[in-house]
Design a protein around this motif. Structure first.
Motif, PDB file in Angstrom:
ATOM      1  N   THR A 127       2.497  18.901   2.579  1.00  0.00           N
ATOM      2  CA  THR A 127       2.014  18.207   3.767  1.00  0.00           C
ATOM      3  C   THR A 127       1.768  16.745   3.424  1.00  0.00           C
ATOM      4  O   THR A 127       1.132  16.433   2.416  1.00  0.00           O
ATOM      5  CB  THR A 127       0.708  18.854   4.257  1.00  0.00           C
ATOM      6  N   LYS A 128       2.288  15.838   4.274  1.00  0.00           N
ATOM      7  CA  LYS A 128       2.075  14.408   4.075  1.00  0.00           C
ATOM      8  C   LYS A 128       0.814  14.001   4.824  1.00  0.00           C
ATOM      9  O   LYS A 128       0.678  14.270   6.019  1.00  0.00           O
ATOM     10  CB  LYS A 128       3.262  13.602   4.601  1.00  0.00           C
ATOM     11  N   VAL A 129      -0.096  13.321   4.096  1.00  0.00           N
ATOM     12  CA  VAL A 129      -1.354  12.869   4.678  1.00  0.00           C
ATOM     13  C   VAL A 129      -1.430  11.357   4.518  1.00  0.00           C
ATOM     14  O   VAL A 129      -1.219  10.815   3.436  1.00  0.00           O
ATOM     15  CB  VAL A 129      -2.565  13.542   3.996  1.00  0.00           C
ATOM     16  N   ALA A 130      -1.695  10.664   5.624  1.00  0.00           N
ATOM     17  CA  ALA A 130      -1.724   9.198   5.613  1.00  0.00           C
ATOM     18  C   ALA A 130      -2.911   8.677   4.823  1.00  0.00           C
ATOM     19  O   ALA A 130      -3.985   9.284   4.791  1.00  0.00           O
ATOM     20  CB  ALA A 130      -1.786   8.684   7.049  1.00  0.00           C
ATOM     21  N   GLN A 171      -6.171   2.871   4.370  1.00  0.00           N
ATOM     22  CA  GLN A 171      -6.076   1.416   4.446  1.00  0.00           C
ATOM     23  C   GLN A 171      -4.849   0.932   5.246  1.00  0.00           C
ATOM     24  O   GLN A 171      -4.996   0.116   6.153  1.00  0.00           O
ATOM     25  CB  GLN A 171      -6.070   0.837   3.021  1.00  0.00           C
ATOM     26  N   PRO A 172      -3.625   1.390   4.938  1.00  0.00           N
ATOM     27  CA  PRO A 172      -2.496   0.926   5.766  1.00  0.00           C
ATOM     28  C   PRO A 172      -2.620   1.354   7.224  1.00  0.00           C
ATOM     29  O   PRO A 172      -2.162   0.654   8.124  1.00  0.00           O
ATOM     30  CB  PRO A 172      -1.273   1.562   5.099  1.00  0.00           C
ATOM     31  N   LEU A 173      -3.259   2.497   7.458  1.00  0.00           N
ATOM     32  CA  LEU A 173      -3.465   2.936   8.848  1.00  0.00           C
ATOM     33  C   LEU A 173      -4.412   1.985   9.566  1.00  0.00           C
ATOM     34  O   LEU A 173      -4.185   1.616  10.729  1.00  0.00           O
ATOM     35  CB  LEU A 173      -4.025   4.359   8.853  1.00  0.00           C
ATOM     36  N   LEU A 233      -3.030  12.899   9.907  1.00  0.00           N
ATOM     37  CA  LEU A 233      -4.210  12.052   9.683  1.00  0.00           C
ATOM     38  C   LEU A 233      -5.098  12.647   8.590  1.00  0.00           C
ATOM     39  O   LEU A 233      -5.109  13.863   8.387  1.00  0.00           O
ATOM     40  CB  LEU A 233      -5.015  11.942  10.979  1.00  0.00           C
ATOM     41  N   PRO A 234      -5.839  11.802   7.913  1.00  0.00           N
ATOM     42  CA  PRO A 234      -6.831  12.343   6.963  1.00  0.00           C
ATOM     43  C   PRO A 234      -7.869  13.191   7.698  1.00  0.00           C
ATOM     44  O   PRO A 234      -8.092  13.025   8.898  1.00  0.00           O
ATOM     45  CB  PRO A 234      -7.471  11.071   6.374  1.00  0.00           C
ATOM     46  N   MET A 251       0.814  -1.215   0.000  1.00  0.00           N
ATOM     47  CA  MET A 251       0.000   0.000   0.000  1.00  0.00           C
ATOM     48  C   MET A 251       0.843   1.258   0.000  1.00  0.00           C
ATOM     49  O   MET A 251       1.977   1.287   0.491  1.00  0.00           O
ATOM     50  CB  MET A 251      -0.921   0.015   1.231  1.00  0.00           C
ATOM     51  N   VAL A 252       0.292   2.320  -0.575  1.00  0.00           N
ATOM     52  CA  VAL A 252       0.935   3.639  -0.566  1.00  0.00           C
ATOM     53  C   VAL A 252       0.818   4.210   0.843  1.00  0.00           C
ATOM     54  O   VAL A 252      -0.293   4.331   1.383  1.00  0.00           O
ATOM     55  CB  VAL A 252       0.265   4.583  -1.585  1.00  0.00           C
ATOM     56  N   PRO A 253       1.940   4.583   1.465  1.00  0.00           N
ATOM     57  CA  PRO A 253       1.862   4.996   2.885  1.00  0.00           C
ATOM     58  C   PRO A 253       1.216   6.359   3.086  1.00  0.00           C
ATOM     59  O   PRO A 253       0.541   6.581   4.077  1.00  0.00           O
ATOM     60  CB  PRO A 253       3.333   5.002   3.322  1.00  0.00           C
TER      61      PRO A 253
END
Length: 1676
Positions: free
Chosen positions: A1209-1212, A1215-1217, A1259-1260, A1193-1195
């Motif tokens: 900004t990196k957003v999780a 699914q992997p979460l 977090l999303p 999965m894409v992290p």
């Protein structure tokens, strides 16, 4: 060092002496003083010249120099030549007199120099001073002051010059026009006179014994005339005071005729000064000297001035004395000395004056008069003896003064005159009465006001003084014994002396014992001849009542009883009171006196335990009963009816005196009742009862109770007379209401009538209780109940309480009688109904009265009487009493009743305890009337509602009451038929089982005890006898202990065992109700109760109901809802057990459902995931699936925010979460260990990479970031709120636990590794800690992990490459890499990463290469060239702003060099050395530290290398100065490097010194170390000294304050130890200039060190000194 250099250094210090920082000033002056003490002949001229060259120097600066000169002179005056002394004297004299204006600080400093010199060179000083003290010329102010101070400091040296000085001074006095000159001349004359007087007083020690007073009397008188006639009238108060002081001292030297001539003028003048000057001490001192001088003349002069003298002195002695101000104390003492002198001259007149002022003056005058009187009595006793009577008589008026200050002085005078026999005279009793009255003084209230008057005397202080004085008179003044005994007895009975009981009784006991032991006939007092003494009956009554409250009036009980024993022979010939009373109790409950039967007991025995008791611990009831029993036995011992009648008559007369203390009055009523028992005269009994009822204050509850108890005690021997008297009182006018207008006016007294009725009703109750059993039953219906039953409808609280008490007492009396005879109480139901109505009328939410407790107590007494209550009546009693009591608010809640009804905590505690005790007693008596399961159930059905209450106090009360009821049932049970069953045990068990784990410990304990009792009851119904012991039942307490075990497994096991025990004991008919009630227990508000209910239910279903499988879906739904409401993990675990059973049959559906739940998972979902982990067959499949998903999965996704100009900004991704969260929860179950162990490498790498991909990731938006996860973990720390990185870290933590790598987890916890991995700035360090822990504790698992991790090194995500490189580079730091044969491949991967575009990856690669030296040292030689080249290139990184790559390169080189030989390094040695030097002064502490350590590691390759030795010399000063570096790590590195490198320089002394002093773990005394080091450097490297000092000068501009300060010190020690012959090779001028520049440094520490360095110049030696070290002066 040339003279110019010393001068330049000294001048620099002099110029810095006025530094703005006090610390620098102090150090500069110390250095100046040090130089001056070392070479005073060289330094003092410099100071002198500086002052001469700078005439306009600021005053503060000039003062500092002069003060330094003074200190040098004080310590080195003997070493300074005469010429230098004369020049200094001349300088000081010039400085002192240069300015005609007075500049105090400057001129005082110069004057101090002259005084210091004058102690040894008085001739030189006087020569200079007299040159400034020429006839006809008014001298400088400080010239005169200096002469005066010289006279004070050197008496024997100065007095020979005084005659000439006085001769010269006399004409100058007329020239002095300014006040300051008048002051200084007066000051000088005062000091001159004092020195002459001292000289004449010690002629045996004087150099010229021929000197006499006549030598100076002429000049002194001439000067006196000017001061008195002209200067004494000055407007300046300071001048007047100084003149006054001088006049006093001068009168001691004046001729007698002159003195007699001046006294009539001088004394009035001095007295007049008191009005002009606020400071009176100097005037009083001078006046005392004048009076002392006048005492040697004819007394007529003083007698002529007596009026004015006495008046003024009295005003002064009456002034307040402030003991915080020494001046006022000294003035007071001087005034008293004046009175002592006058007492020898005209004593009669003085005494008359003082006594007149004592009678007619106000507070202040009386205080002063009393002070004088006391002083004269103590100091002039021979003069005052003839005036004793007059003094005693004159004290009458002061005794009436209301001021405590006056009273205190009066007591002090009484204490003084008592020692001289004054109190034996007529009027002495008046003084004694005054003291006794103030021994009873009450405490004053100081709240809200402050005692501004420092002489304020509080009531407490005055009382303490009186008590101490009385004790002093009784113990130490022998002549007072006959005065005090028996006179003190008269103060025992009056009320105004009540609070003086303790000191009074104590003194009387001391006096009486002394007279009794010595056999003094005065011990027996004849009261008939002592009209002023009270009767012995009054004394006995007072002392007996005092003992009733032994801790009042500061503990009067014990002294009163002791005095009662002392006075026994004086009270009655038979009153020895030696009566044995085996039932008499100690106040604490034990025997008062452990004596064998037949011995006697005295009142003193009651005192034995009082010192061990307190007001709180004393048992009031027992103590009072002891006193009453002792009184009764005393009356029996006396056996005199007339004596008893007189005693009770005295008691009745004494009643009004206790109107202010009703509890004591109540006790006196009881004493009267006891005494009336022994009276045989019926008339006396009736009369005393009439007096009691007629005079009692019926509105006070405590007095009503005392009256009622006294009447009841009397009725025990006089029943008919007592009842008749009560009937007469009830029919008396006191109970009649007036009619008409008078009736309206008297309606206000209805309350008083109700109070009198209350007294009567209560009296009837106590009469019934104490009346003879053979007479009481016949009087209850006919006389007693007839008079009280008509008041049941009353609304008056007082009457209601008395009615309840009386009913209870009557019931007790009936109960005692019916044990011996049958009796049917026909009015029982009527009384019970009336009691219930009273309880119902009480408010349900407050308890402020004793109505409930008294009503239930009376009801409990009535229940035992026949006939029995009906079922309806019993139910009504239960419901009314339980609802009224169990619903009360907890004790801690403040009652919200009327303000006048509010109670304090102690009162509420007592009221609550009494109420619950009454309820329990009532329930026990009701159960005893119907001892059957139905009777038990009838009580329990009223308790069940309260046992499930949400209120802790409600449950506790209900369960505790239920347990007490069950216990009563068990102990009173008698099973008569075998067919009888305990049919309702199931319902009872079901109510108590959940309460076994109640959060309230009292509830759980009571519930457990109730279960045990229930099973014992069941055994009884099964036919077992009471003494039968059942193992299962007996082991229940042990099982209950398991219920308190915090371990969930242990708790569940205990519950299961308990359920099995109950299951085996119950019949099928009893199990059904139990299951139904336990089902309700699952919904209990308390989780612990839910848990025990669930375990019990599961166990019962397992053993008794296995056919419930159809109910599993319904149970699953109920348990899921229950999980949402339960917060305790133990309860969730118990409920999840059922969920696991269902999920094992429907795994795929459960997984798909749970994975779709919204994030973050709620607690119910988490528990379900954890339950899945307990299924060993499916756990491996679940873990494998989740691992594959994480890798694929894409992290995260990158989103650019317009508000952020840089980066994205990196957003999780969700699914992997979600998979990470699920892994975390499923691994919480310990049974998953097998699956985790099998797939550990893949899972570890997946989570490691996931951690790297989560740092700094948000977090999303559709996930709540503030939600918190369940804080349950088998080990490690909870990281708080839900976030991406935190979830991955927790999953890794749980994985390590399940893989049995607890040591790895523990290590990371101790090193705070998890917290570091969560922070982006410290993530790399955290990964290194993880790799370190894995290499240490999980070595065999690493090869598989590394193989799975290699692909990540080429990941497209920079964070993943960084994570992998950090982990692998740290592995190279451990031996495990070699043992697992991974070093070569790891090294190749690190070299490949040197070309990575990311700087962090390159830095980690450099670190990894350096780590090879630690983990695989044998590989270093093999890859020497590659490693050296790679690491050296790291020191040249251009893209390294924070020098992190260079730091790692130097650290790596340090480690690699340890394993290489000289040949391998030789080619790069110079290159590396050249690269190191710039880093030694880096701004980063870590970089400096690494550079220093690398230099030390290169030292082993420098042996025999001239180039290396030269480089060491180049950096030696830098290393030495950085020993004071602000970074402790740099300091430690410098110590190690110096120890390694210095031996290469060839100096054994220095090398040895470094080995002995540069300890890594010890603080270095830098100054001492550098000082000693410089001696060796000068000896071994003389050729380098110029280079060294040049190098040091460069550090004067260092950016670090500590280094600049150390450089200054270094320089000082260098020059301080340098031999003369090296001076030409040193640029001393530059050094001094540099230190002078440092004296202007912005940091005060640097300036201070520069000044200190200059102070070390004292070590310089003359040119003849040798350069040998042994010849150097190295003293500190």
């Amino acid at each position: 060092m040339e003279e110019s250099d010393i001068e330049e250094a000294s001048q620099a210090l002099i110029e810095a002496a006025n530094d703005r920082d006090p610390m620098v000033q102090e150090q500069v002056r110390k250095s100046m003083l040090t130089l001056g003490k070392r070479k005073p002949d060289r330094v003092l001229p410099i100071f002198q010249n500086y002052l001469l060259k700078h005439p306009k120097l600021p005053v503060a600066h000039r003062v500092a120099v002069l003060q330094t000169i003074e200190l040098i002179l004080l310590s080195r005056i003997d070493e300074i030549g005469c010429l230098r002394v004369k020049s200094i004297v001349s300088l000081a004299s010039d400085e002192m007199t240069r300015s005609k204006e007075v500049v105090p600080d400057w001129q005082q400093a110069a004057s101090n120099i002259l005084v210091a010199v004058g102690n040894k060179h008085m001739g030189d000083i006087m020569e200079e001073m007299l040159s400034k003290f020429q006839p006809g010329v008014l001298p400088h102010f400080f010239v005169v002051q200096t002469l005066a101070r010289l006279a004070h400091s050197n008496v024997y040296g100065m007095v020979p010059f005084l005659s000439a000085i006085l001769t010269t001074m006399l004409p100058m006095l007329g020239m002095a026009k300014q006040d300051n000159m008048k002051w200084v001349f007066s000051f000088a004359l005062s000091r001159f006179s004092e020195s002459i007087v001292e000289y004449l007083a010690n002629l045996d020690k004087a150099p010229d014994p021929t000197v006499s007073k006549a030598t100076f009397s002429g000049e002194i008188y001439a000067a006196y005339d000017i001061l008195f006639c002209n200067w004494l009238q000055s407007r300046e108060s300071k001048v007047r005071l100084t003149v006054t002081e001088a006049l006093g001292a001068m009168t001691l030297l004046m001729a007698r005729d002159k003195l007699e001539e001046q006294l009539p003028k001088l004394i009035p003048a001095l007295l007049n000064l008191y009005k002009k000057t606020p400071d009176h001490y100097i005037i009083s001192k001078s006046l005392c000297q004048v009076l002392d001088a006048a005492a040697s003349t004819d007394g007529r002069l003083l007698r002529a001035l007596a009026d004015s003298l006495l008046l003024t002195l009295h005003q002064q002695v009456s002034l307040p004395v402030d003991y915080n101000s020494p001046g006022t104390v000294k003035n007071h003492n001087e005034i008293l000395r004046c009175f002592s002198i006058l007492a020898d001259t005209f004593p009669d007149r003085l005494v008359i004056f003082v006594l007149q002022r004592l009678e007619n003056g106000g507070e202040r005058n009386r205080v002063g008069s009393l002070a004088v009187l006391r002083h004269l009595v103590n100091t002039s006793s021979s003069i005052m003896d003839t005036k004793k009577g007059l003094i005693v008589t004159s004290l009458r008026l002061p005794l009436l003064d209301t001021s405590n200050k006056v009273k205190k002085k009066v007591v002090q005078v009484i204490s003084a005159i008592a020692h001289h026999g004054y109190l034996e005279l007529e009027g002495g009793d008046m003084l004694l009465r005054f003291m006794m009255l103030h021994c009873a003084l009450p405490d004053a209230c100081h709240q809200g006001r402050s005692l501004s008057d420092q002489e304020e005397v509080t009531n407490e202080a005055l009382r303490n003084i009186c008590e101490k004085t009385l004790h002093l008179l009784a113990t130490t003044v022998g002549r007072m014994e006959d005065v005090l005994w028996p006179a003190l007895l008269r103060y025992l009975t009056p009320v105004q002396y009540a609070d003086a009981t303790v000191p009074l009784c104590s003194s009387l006991v001391l006096l009486g014992n002394r007279k009794r032991v010595t056999g003094d006939p005065g011990y027996i007092v004849d009261f008939t001849k002592q009209d002023s003494l009270p009767s012995p009956y009054s004394i006995m009554v007072r002392l007996w009542v005092n003992a009733s409250y032994p801790f009042r009036s500061r503990g009067r009980g014990a002294p009163s009883l002791r005095l009662l024993a002392i006075l026994a022979p004086n009270t009655s010939t038979k009153f020895s009171i030696y009566i044995y009373s085996p039932s008499l109790q100690h106040p604490k409950g034990s025997r008062v006196c452990e004596t064998p039967p037949g011995t006697t007991l005295t009142p003193v025995c009651l005192c034995v335990g009082l010192p061990e008791s307190t007001v709180d611990t004393l048992n009031r009831r027992t103590w009072e009963q002891s006193l009453l029993k002792l009184l009764s036995k005393t009356l029996v011992a006396v056996m005199d009816a007339g004596w008893c009648c007189r005693l009770v008559s005295e008691m009745s007369l004494y009643l009004p005196t206790y109107n202010g203390s009703l509890d004591e009055k109540s006790f006196l009523y009881k004493c009267m009742g006891v005494t009336l028992q022994r009276c045989c005269d019926s008339g006396v009994v009736k009369e005393q009862l009439r007096i009691i009822l007629a005079t009692a204050c019926h509105s006070e509850a405590i007095e009503r109770e005392g009256v009622a108890k006294g009447i009841g005690l009397c009725a025990s021997n006089h029943l008919d007379d007592t009842l008749a008297k009560l009937d007469d009182f009830a029919r008396s006018d006191a109970f009649r209401k007036a009619s008409g207008i008078l009736g309206l006016l008297k309606d206000k007294n209805d309350g008083d009538v109700e109070k009198m009725k209350s007294t009567l009703i209560l009296s009837y109750g106590y009469i019934a209780l104490h009346a003879p059993e053979d007479k009481v039953l016949g009087r209850i219906d006919s006389q007693i109940l007839r008079n009280i039953s008509k008041h049941f409808s009353t609304k008056d609280l007082t009457l209601k309480i008395s009615l309840l008490q009386s009913v209870g007492l009557i019931a007790q009396a009936i109960g005692a009688c019916v044990r011996r005879q049958n009796y049917l109480f026909a009015r029982k139901q009527e009384l019970v109904g009336g009691l219930m109505d009273i309880i119902k009328a009480e408010p349900a939410d407050v308890l402020v009265t004793s109505v409930r407790h008294l009503a239930m107590t009376a009801c409990a007494s009535l229940v035992n009487l026949d006939p029995a209550l009906t079922e309806t009546e019993t139910c009504g009693v239960l419901q009314t009493c339980l609802n009224s009591v169990l619903g009360l608010p907890p004790l801690e809640v403040v009652d919200r009743g009327e303000e006048d009804e509010s109670l304090d905590l102690q009162q509420r505690q007592g009221l609550y305890a009494e109420t619950f005790s009454a309820l329990e007693d009532l329930l026990g008596r009701l159960l005893s009337r119907n001892l059957t399961p139905d009777g038990l159930q009838s009580i329990f059905k009223h308790l069940e509602v309260w046992m499930g209450s949400e209120l802790d106090h409600g449950r506790e009360r209900a369960v505790r009451t239920a347990t007490l009821v069950l216990d009563s049932y068990l102990h009173n049970l008698a099973v008569r038929q075998k067919t009888t069953t305990f049919h309702n045990i199931g319902a009872l068990l079901g109510r108590l089982v959940p309460r076994c784990t109640d959060r309230c410990s009292a509830v759980s304990w009571a519930a457990g005890e109730g279960l045990r009792i229930l099973l014992r009851i069941q055994l009884r119904y099964e036919g077992f006898p009471p003494e039968h012991r059942d193992a299962a039942v007996d082991n229940l307490p042990t099982l209950y202990e398991g219920l308190r075990n915090p371990d969930p497994a242990a708790l569940c096991q205990t519950c299961s065992h308990l359920a099995e025990a109950f299951s085996r004991r119950l019949t099928p008919q009893q199990v059904g109700p139990l299951i139904l009630v336990l089902t309700e227990g699952l919904r209990d508000p308390q989780p612990s109760c839910c848990l025990v209910s669930g375990v019990f239910l599961n166990t019962l279903l397992m053993h008794r109901g296995g056919r419930l499988q159809d109910l599993v879906p319904e149970i699953m739904g109920a348990l899921h809802l229950g999980l949402q409401a339960i917060s305790e993990d133990q309860v969730k675990t118990a409920v999840a057990h059922s969920i696991l059973t269902l999920a094992s049959q429907h795994l795929q559906v459960v997984i798909d459902t749970l994975i779709s739940y919204p994030l973050p998972y709620d607690s119910s979902t988490c528990d379900m995931w954890m339950a899945l982990g307990g299924h060993s067959a499916l756990a491996g499949h679940i873990v494998e699936t989740f691992t594959e998903r994480l890798v694929a999965m894409v992290p995260y996704t990158e989103k650019r925010d317009p508000a952020l100009r840089m980066g994205a900004t990196k957003v999780a991704t969700v699914q992997p979460l979600a998979v990470t969260c699920a892994l975390r929860e499923i691994m919480m179950n310990g049974q998953i260990e097998a699956a985790v162990t099998e797939q550990f490498p893949r899972l570890f790498v997946a989570l490691l990479v996931r951690m790297g991909s989560s740092v700094g990731v948000q977090l999303p938006k559709d996930i709540c970031t503030g939600a918190t996860r369940p804080e349950k973990r088998p080990s490690g720390k909870v990281l708080g709120a839900f976030d991406v990185c935190g979830m991955a870290l927790e999953a890794m933590q749980i994985l390590l636990v399940r893989a049995q790598l607890d040591e790895v987890l523990k290590t990371l916890d101790l090193q705070e590794g998890w917290a570091k991995m969560k922070e982006p700035q410290q993530f790399i360090d955290g990964i290194a800690l993880l790799a370190n822990a894995m290499a240490t504790h999980a070595g065999p698992r690493l090869p598989a992990i590394i193989q799975h991790l290699y692909p990540t090194l080429t990941s497209i995500y920079e964070c993943q490459r960084t994570t992998a490189t950090a982990f692998l580079s740290e592995l190279l730091n451990h031996r495990v890499a070699t043992e697992m044969m991974m070093t070569d491949s790891l090294m190749k991967s690190m070299i490949a990463r040197l070309a990575d575009p990311c700087g962090a990856v390159r830095m980690l690669a450099i670190r990894g290469l350096g780590n090879i030296a630690t983990g695989s040292p044998e590989k270093v030689i093999k890859y020497a060239m590659e490693l050296l080249a790679a690491l050296s290139s790291g020191m040249e990184e251009s893209d390294d702003p924070s020098k992190r790559i260079a730091l790692e390169a130097m650290s790596g080189l340090s480690k690699v060099l340890l394993h290489l030989n000289k040949n391998a390094v030789r080619m790069l040695l110079v290159y590396i050395l050249m690269k190191i030097k710039p880093f030694l002064e880096s701004e980063y502490d870590t970089v400096r530290c690494a550079a220093v350590l690398l230099l030390g590691n290169l030292s082993k390759f420098g042996s025999g290398e001239p180039v290396f030795r030269d480089q060491i010399h180049n950096v030696l000063m830098s290393l030495l100065l950085h020993l004071s570096d602000p970074s402790p790590d740099v300091v430690k590195a410098c110590k190690l490097t110096l120890q390694e490198c210095v031996p290469l320089l060839g100096s054994k002394l220095i090398a040895t010194m470094f080995q002995n002093h540069l300890y890594e773990d010890r603080n270095l005394h830098y100054g001492e170390f550098i000082n000693d080091l410089m001696k060796y450097i000068i000896q071994d490297f003389p050729g380098m000294l110029n280079f060294y000092h040049t190098t040091i000068l460069q550090f004067f501009k260092s950016t670090w304050t500590q280094v600049r300060a150390s450089a200054a010190m270094f320089t000082g020690f260098l020059l301080g130890n340098l031999p003369r012959e090296f001076y030409p090779h040193m640029n001393i001028g530059n050094i001094i200039n540099g230190l002078i520049q440092l004296l202007g440094d912005p940091d005060p520490t640097v300036r201070a060190k520069a000044a200190e360095a200059m102070g070390h110049f004292r070590h310089f030696h003359p040119a003849s000194g040798s350069g040998s070290l042994k010849e150097l002066d190295v003293s500190a």
